[in-house]
Design a protein around this motif. Structure first.
Motif, PDB file in Angstrom:
ATOM      1  N   ARG A 190       5.267  37.237  36.637  1.00 21.32           N
ATOM      2  CA  ARG A 190       4.616  37.978  37.708  1.00 21.32           C
ATOM      3  C   ARG A 190       5.256  39.347  37.826  1.00 21.32           C
ATOM      4  O   ARG A 190       6.397  39.558  37.385  1.00 21.32           O
ATOM      5  CB  ARG A 190       4.693  37.216  39.023  1.00 21.32           C
ATOM      6  CG  ARG A 190       6.080  36.932  39.514  1.00 21.32           C
ATOM      7  CD  ARG A 190       6.061  35.995  40.694  1.00 21.32           C
ATOM      8  NE  ARG A 190       7.377  36.013  41.335  1.00 21.32           N
ATOM      9  CZ  ARG A 190       7.574  35.846  42.623  1.00 21.32           C
ATOM     10  NH1 ARG A 190       6.537  35.618  43.415  1.00 21.32           N
ATOM     11  NH2 ARG A 190       8.766  35.881  43.129  1.00 21.32           N
ATOM     12  N   PHE A 191       4.497  40.271  38.393  1.00 21.00           N
ATOM     13  CA  PHE A 191       5.015  41.621  38.611  1.00 21.00           C
ATOM     14  C   PHE A 191       4.639  42.085  40.003  1.00 21.00           C
ATOM     15  O   PHE A 191       3.678  41.611  40.595  1.00 21.00           O
ATOM     16  CB  PHE A 191       4.504  42.597  37.541  1.00 21.00           C
ATOM     17  CG  PHE A 191       3.023  42.828  37.545  1.00 21.00           C
ATOM     18  CD1 PHE A 191       2.484  43.867  38.263  1.00 21.00           C
ATOM     19  CD2 PHE A 191       2.183  42.016  36.814  1.00 21.00           C
ATOM     20  CE1 PHE A 191       1.110  44.096  38.262  1.00 21.00           C
ATOM     21  CE2 PHE A 191       0.814  42.228  36.797  1.00 21.00           C
ATOM     22  CZ  PHE A 191       0.284  43.271  37.536  1.00 21.00           C
ATOM     23  N   TYR A 196       8.437  43.509  28.865  1.00 19.93           N
ATOM     24  CA  TYR A 196       8.988  44.499  29.796  1.00 19.93           C
ATOM     25  C   TYR A 196       8.519  45.907  29.417  1.00 19.93           C
ATOM     26  O   TYR A 196       8.121  46.692  30.279  1.00 19.93           O
ATOM     27  CB  TYR A 196      10.517  44.465  29.781  1.00 19.93           C
ATOM     28  CG  TYR A 196      11.130  43.308  30.518  1.00 19.93           C
ATOM     29  CD1 TYR A 196      10.781  42.997  31.825  1.00 19.93           C
ATOM     30  CD2 TYR A 196      12.114  42.517  29.908  1.00 19.93           C
ATOM     31  CE1 TYR A 196      11.358  41.947  32.498  1.00 19.93           C
ATOM     32  CE2 TYR A 196      12.699  41.457  30.570  1.00 19.93           C
ATOM     33  CZ  TYR A 196      12.319  41.176  31.868  1.00 19.93           C
ATOM     34  OH  TYR A 196      12.898  40.138  32.534  1.00 19.93           O
ATOM     35  N   ALA A 197       8.556  46.229  28.138  1.00 21.24           N
ATOM     36  CA  ALA A 197       8.172  47.565  27.683  1.00 21.24           C
ATOM     37  C   ALA A 197       6.685  47.821  27.929  1.00 21.24           C
ATOM     38  O   ALA A 197       6.311  48.905  28.400  1.00 21.24           O
ATOM     39  CB  ALA A 197       8.496  47.722  26.205  1.00 21.24           C
ATOM     40  N   ASN A 198       5.831  46.834  27.629  1.00 26.32           N
ATOM     41  CA  ASN A 198       4.391  47.005  27.815  1.00 26.32           C
ATOM     42  C   ASN A 198       4.019  47.194  29.282  1.00 26.32           C
ATOM     43  O   ASN A 198       3.253  48.094  29.628  1.00 26.32           O
ATOM     44  CB  ASN A 198       3.628  45.808  27.246  1.00 26.32           C
ATOM     45  CG  ASN A 198       3.664  45.767  25.739  1.00 26.32           C
ATOM     46  OD1 ASN A 198       3.939  46.755  25.085  1.00 26.32           O
ATOM     47  ND2 ASN A 198       3.400  44.599  25.192  1.00 26.32           N
ATOM     48  N   PHE A 199       4.555  46.350  30.151  1.00 25.86           N
ATOM     49  CA  PHE A 199       4.223  46.467  31.577  1.00 25.86           C
ATOM     50  C   PHE A 199       4.859  47.708  32.186  1.00 25.86           C
ATOM     51  O   PHE A 199       4.271  48.340  33.060  1.00 25.86           O
ATOM     52  CB  PHE A 199       4.651  45.213  32.336  1.00 25.86           C
ATOM     53  CG  PHE A 199       3.638  44.111  32.266  1.00 25.86           C
ATOM     54  CD1 PHE A 199       2.670  43.969  33.240  1.00 25.86           C
ATOM     55  CD2 PHE A 199       3.642  43.211  31.209  1.00 25.86           C
ATOM     56  CE1 PHE A 199       1.720  42.967  33.169  1.00 25.86           C
ATOM     57  CE2 PHE A 199       2.702  42.207  31.120  1.00 25.86           C
ATOM     58  CZ  PHE A 199       1.730  42.083  32.098  1.00 25.86           C
ATOM     59  N   GLY A 200       6.050  48.062  31.731  1.00 25.20           N
ATOM     60  CA  GLY A 200       6.698  49.271  32.227  1.00 25.20           C
ATOM     61  C   GLY A 200       5.902  50.516  31.870  1.00 25.20           C
ATOM     62  O   GLY A 200       5.733  51.418  32.684  1.00 25.20           O
ATOM     63  N   GLY A 201       5.405  50.559  30.633  1.00 28.31           N
ATOM     64  CA  GLY A 201       4.632  51.710  30.192  1.00 28.31           C
ATOM     65  C   GLY A 201       3.246  51.759  30.805  1.00 28.31           C
ATOM     66  O   GLY A 201       2.754  52.815  31.193  1.00 28.31           O
ATOM     67  N   GLU A 208       9.056  39.794  36.633  1.00 31.10           N
ATOM     68  CA  GLU A 208       9.744  38.513  36.495  1.00 31.10           C
ATOM     69  C   GLU A 208       9.055  37.698  35.403  1.00 31.10           C
ATOM     70  O   GLU A 208       7.907  37.307  35.555  1.00 31.10           O
ATOM     71  CB  GLU A 208       9.724  37.720  37.798  1.00 31.10           C
ATOM     72  CG  GLU A 208      10.559  38.342  38.894  1.00 31.10           C
ATOM     73  CD  GLU A 208      10.569  37.495  40.147  1.00 31.10           C
ATOM     74  OE1 GLU A 208       9.903  36.442  40.198  1.00 31.10           O
ATOM     75  OE2 GLU A 208      11.236  37.909  41.095  1.00 31.10           O
ATOM     76  N   VAL A 209       9.758  37.484  34.297  1.00 32.92           N
ATOM     77  CA  VAL A 209       9.234  36.656  33.218  1.00 32.92           C
ATOM     78  C   VAL A 209       9.691  35.242  33.498  1.00 32.92           C
ATOM     79  O   VAL A 209      10.885  34.961  33.594  1.00 32.92           O
ATOM     80  CB  VAL A 209       9.747  37.135  31.847  1.00 32.92           C
ATOM     81  CG1 VAL A 209       9.299  36.182  30.754  1.00 32.92           C
ATOM     82  CG2 VAL A 209       9.255  38.547  31.564  1.00 32.92           C
ATOM     83  N   GLU A 210       8.741  34.321  33.670  1.00 32.50           N
ATOM     84  CA  GLU A 210       9.060  32.951  34.019  1.00 32.50           C
ATOM     85  C   GLU A 210       9.090  32.023  32.821  1.00 32.50           C
ATOM     86  O   GLU A 210       9.843  31.063  32.792  1.00 32.50           O
ATOM     87  CB  GLU A 210       8.063  32.452  35.060  1.00 32.50           C
ATOM     88  CG  GLU A 210       8.146  33.218  36.365  1.00 32.50           C
ATOM     89  CD  GLU A 210       7.017  32.929  37.320  1.00 32.50           C
ATOM     90  OE1 GLU A 210       6.077  32.196  36.942  1.00 32.50           O
ATOM     91  OE2 GLU A 210       7.069  33.424  38.448  1.00 32.50           O
TER      92      GLU A 210
END
Length: 58
Positions: A9-10, A36-41, A51-53
Protein backbone atom coordinates in the motif's frame (compact mmCIF):
# COMPACT_ATOMS: atom_id res chain seq x y z
CA UNK A 1 14.93 -12.97 -14.84
CA UNK A 2 11.83 -14.00 -12.98
CA UNK A 3 8.47 -12.34 -12.61
CA UNK A 4 7.31 -11.28 -9.16
CA UNK A 5 3.98 -10.06 -7.82
CA UNK A 6 4.44 -7.25 -5.31
CA UNK A 7 1.57 -6.29 -2.99
CA UNK A 8 1.37 -3.47 -0.51
CA UNK A 9 0.00 0.00 0.00
CA UNK A 10 1.03 3.60 -0.48
CA UNK A 11 -0.03 6.84 1.12
CA UNK A 12 -2.25 9.11 -0.96
CA UNK A 13 -4.35 12.18 -0.25
CA UNK A 14 -7.33 10.02 0.69
CA UNK A 15 -5.37 7.73 3.01
CA UNK A 16 -3.69 4.45 2.21
CA UNK A 17 -4.28 2.85 -1.21
CA UNK A 18 -3.55 -0.83 -1.79
CA UNK A 19 -1.65 -1.97 -4.87
CA UNK A 20 -0.58 -5.10 -6.68
CA UNK A 21 2.00 -4.92 -9.47
CA UNK A 22 4.06 -7.28 -11.63
CA UNK A 23 7.85 -6.77 -11.73
CA UNK A 24 10.60 -8.54 -13.70
CA UNK A 25 13.66 -8.94 -11.46
CA UNK A 26 16.53 -11.25 -10.54
CA UNK A 27 15.32 -11.84 -6.96
CA UNK A 28 12.86 -10.58 -4.32
CA UNK A 29 15.11 -7.78 -3.09
CA UNK A 30 15.50 -6.34 -6.58
CA UNK A 31 11.73 -6.63 -7.15
CA UNK A 32 11.13 -4.67 -3.94
CA UNK A 33 13.64 -1.96 -4.97
CA UNK A 34 12.11 -1.64 -8.44
CA UNK A 35 8.69 -1.21 -6.87
CA UNK A 36 9.99 1.63 -4.68
CA UNK A 37 11.62 3.25 -7.72
CA UNK A 38 8.51 2.89 -9.93
CA UNK A 39 6.07 4.30 -7.38
CA UNK A 40 8.51 7.02 -6.34
CA UNK A 41 8.95 8.15 -9.93
CA UNK A 42 5.32 7.82 -10.99
CA UNK A 43 3.64 9.34 -7.91
CA UNK A 44 6.53 11.34 -6.36
CA UNK A 45 6.43 9.23 -3.19
CA UNK A 46 9.21 8.70 -0.70
CA UNK A 47 10.09 5.21 0.51
CA UNK A 48 8.48 5.92 3.87
CA UNK A 49 5.16 6.45 2.05
CA UNK A 50 5.26 2.99 0.45
CA UNK A 51 4.72 -0.22 2.40
CA UNK A 52 5.56 -3.46 0.60
CA UNK A 53 3.71 -6.27 2.36
CA UNK A 54 4.41 -9.26 0.12
CA UNK A 55 6.75 -10.25 -2.72
CA UNK A 56 5.78 -13.49 -4.41
CA UNK A 57 7.47 -15.31 -7.30
CA UNK A 58 5.18 -16.30 -10.18
Amino acid sequence: MSEFTVRGRFKSRDGWQEFETEVDAENEDVARERTYANFGGRYSLKRTQIEVEEVEAR
